[in-house]
Write a protein that holds these residues in place. Sequence first.
Motif, PDB file in Angstrom:
ATOM      1  N   ASN A 108     -39.186  -4.916  -6.994  1.00  0.00           N
ATOM      2  CA  ASN A 108     -38.626  -3.583  -7.191  1.00  0.00           C
ATOM      3  C   ASN A 108     -37.658  -3.251  -6.064  1.00  0.00           C
ATOM      4  O   ASN A 108     -37.494  -4.006  -5.117  1.00  0.00           O
ATOM      5  CB  ASN A 108     -39.765  -2.551  -7.224  1.00  0.00           C
ATOM      6  N   GLY A 109     -37.025  -2.101  -6.179  1.00  0.00           N
ATOM      7  CA  GLY A 109     -36.129  -1.667  -5.130  1.00  0.00           C
ATOM      8  C   GLY A 109     -34.710  -2.186  -5.316  1.00  0.00           C
ATOM      9  O   GLY A 109     -34.399  -2.929  -6.242  1.00  0.00           O
ATOM     10  N   ILE A 110     -33.852  -1.773  -4.399  1.00  0.00           N
ATOM     11  CA  ILE A 110     -32.443  -2.145  -4.408  1.00  0.00           C
ATOM     12  C   ILE A 110     -32.158  -2.891  -3.111  1.00  0.00           C
ATOM     13  O   ILE A 110     -32.543  -2.454  -2.036  1.00  0.00           O
ATOM     14  CB  ILE A 110     -31.541  -0.890  -4.462  1.00  0.00           C
ATOM     15  N   GLY A 111     -31.500  -4.032  -3.195  1.00  0.00           N
ATOM     16  CA  GLY A 111     -31.091  -4.721  -1.982  1.00  0.00           C
ATOM     17  C   GLY A 111     -31.627  -6.122  -1.839  1.00  0.00           C
ATOM     18  O   GLY A 111     -31.057  -6.931  -1.092  1.00  0.00           O
ATOM     19  N   GLY A 112     -32.717  -6.454  -2.518  1.00  0.00           N
ATOM     20  CA  GLY A 112     -33.284  -7.790  -2.396  1.00  0.00           C
ATOM     21  C   GLY A 112     -32.363  -8.869  -2.918  1.00  0.00           C
ATOM     22  O   GLY A 112     -32.264  -9.959  -2.328  1.00  0.00           O
ATOM     23  N   ASP A 113     -31.662  -8.595  -4.032  1.00  0.00           N
ATOM     24  CA  ASP A 113     -30.741  -9.583  -4.600  1.00  0.00           C
ATOM     25  C   ASP A 113     -29.648  -9.951  -3.606  1.00  0.00           C
ATOM     26  O   ASP A 113     -29.269 -11.124  -3.469  1.00  0.00           O
ATOM     27  CB  ASP A 113     -30.105  -9.043  -5.882  1.00  0.00           C
ATOM     28  N   ALA A 114     -29.118  -8.956  -2.901  1.00  0.00           N
ATOM     29  CA  ALA A 114     -28.054  -9.206  -1.926  1.00  0.00           C
ATOM     30  C   ALA A 114     -28.557 -10.060  -0.769  1.00  0.00           C
ATOM     31  O   ALA A 114     -27.826 -10.911  -0.245  1.00  0.00           O
ATOM     32  CB  ALA A 114     -27.496  -7.886  -1.407  1.00  0.00           C
TER      33      ALA A 114
END
Length: 328
Positions: A108-114
């Motif tokens: 979950n969350g935003i930023g892990g892919d980057a």
Amino acid sequence: MTIAIWGAGSVGLTLGARLARAGENVLFVCRSAEAAAQIDRAGVRFEDLGSGERWRARAAARAVADVDATALAGAPILLCVRSPQTACALLELSRVAERDSIVACVQNGIGGDALVAQRFATAIGVVYRQTCTRAAANAVASAGAGRLIVGLHPRGDRPAVHDLAERLRGAGYDVGISQSIDADRWLKLCVNLMSAPNALIRRDQHRRPEFVEIKARLLEEARLALRAAGITARSCDGRDRSLDEEIEFQRGALARGESARPLSLYNQVWSSLRHGGPCEADEYHERILELAERHDIEARMNARVLAALRRAVRDALGPECIDADELL
């Protein structure tokens, strides 16, 4: 070809068990050597609380300290750790995985892919839309196969995305493919704002108007903040409720008799409050509050829920420790 599951929490166990049962060659990589030994020896026990079905899937498992490049060669790697653990997990993973490895960030969350994209050539985002609960180091429960969204980071398409999607469908998942995975992630982040009140508020109060009102207000504040920031939060194929539809759905939950979860499934916040460990829900509310402050929008319910969550963690109050009317 092997599929590596890096992290054996509730999501990692569920994914790995379903893939192994479908015939995939699954390797779990666990932080705990004891957990790895237990999975390697006895497999993963799975219970579907919706159907009552129980089964066991056999899979290999190794501790992080014992895994090497040979074990991961050519394998797509599903990174299934909590958001606060991402940087550390990627450091460990990069020591044994090649730069051209396919790494899918299932969190979950935003930023892990980057963060994944900084270390690996192919970063795939996976949005996991299902509640699952780890009962033991090698036991997990959920209801049904669940819904996943898969997409290349930051956008676009690649054969590796479709290959992973097909293998997940083979494990029984309903899989959508996104051309803009961040939009699906933002939609899921908004939905996850409800995780904290679901875990914090006493279970006997989940059928009260105050409980429903708290969750609806969290979503309404998020909708205002995202609109002001020009951020798109939407489903890749229209098969997941939009933010507007989710707000309407929550406000009608009490009348439908669906405001309380009928099954004994507990989210990540509940588990963190009960057992300790990082509570990634902080990030969801922090993101909304940052956007709201930047655009001069009030987000008082998100602030109250975040404060209550931090107090529960600080004082070790455990889950289901707050009255709904107190929080409202």
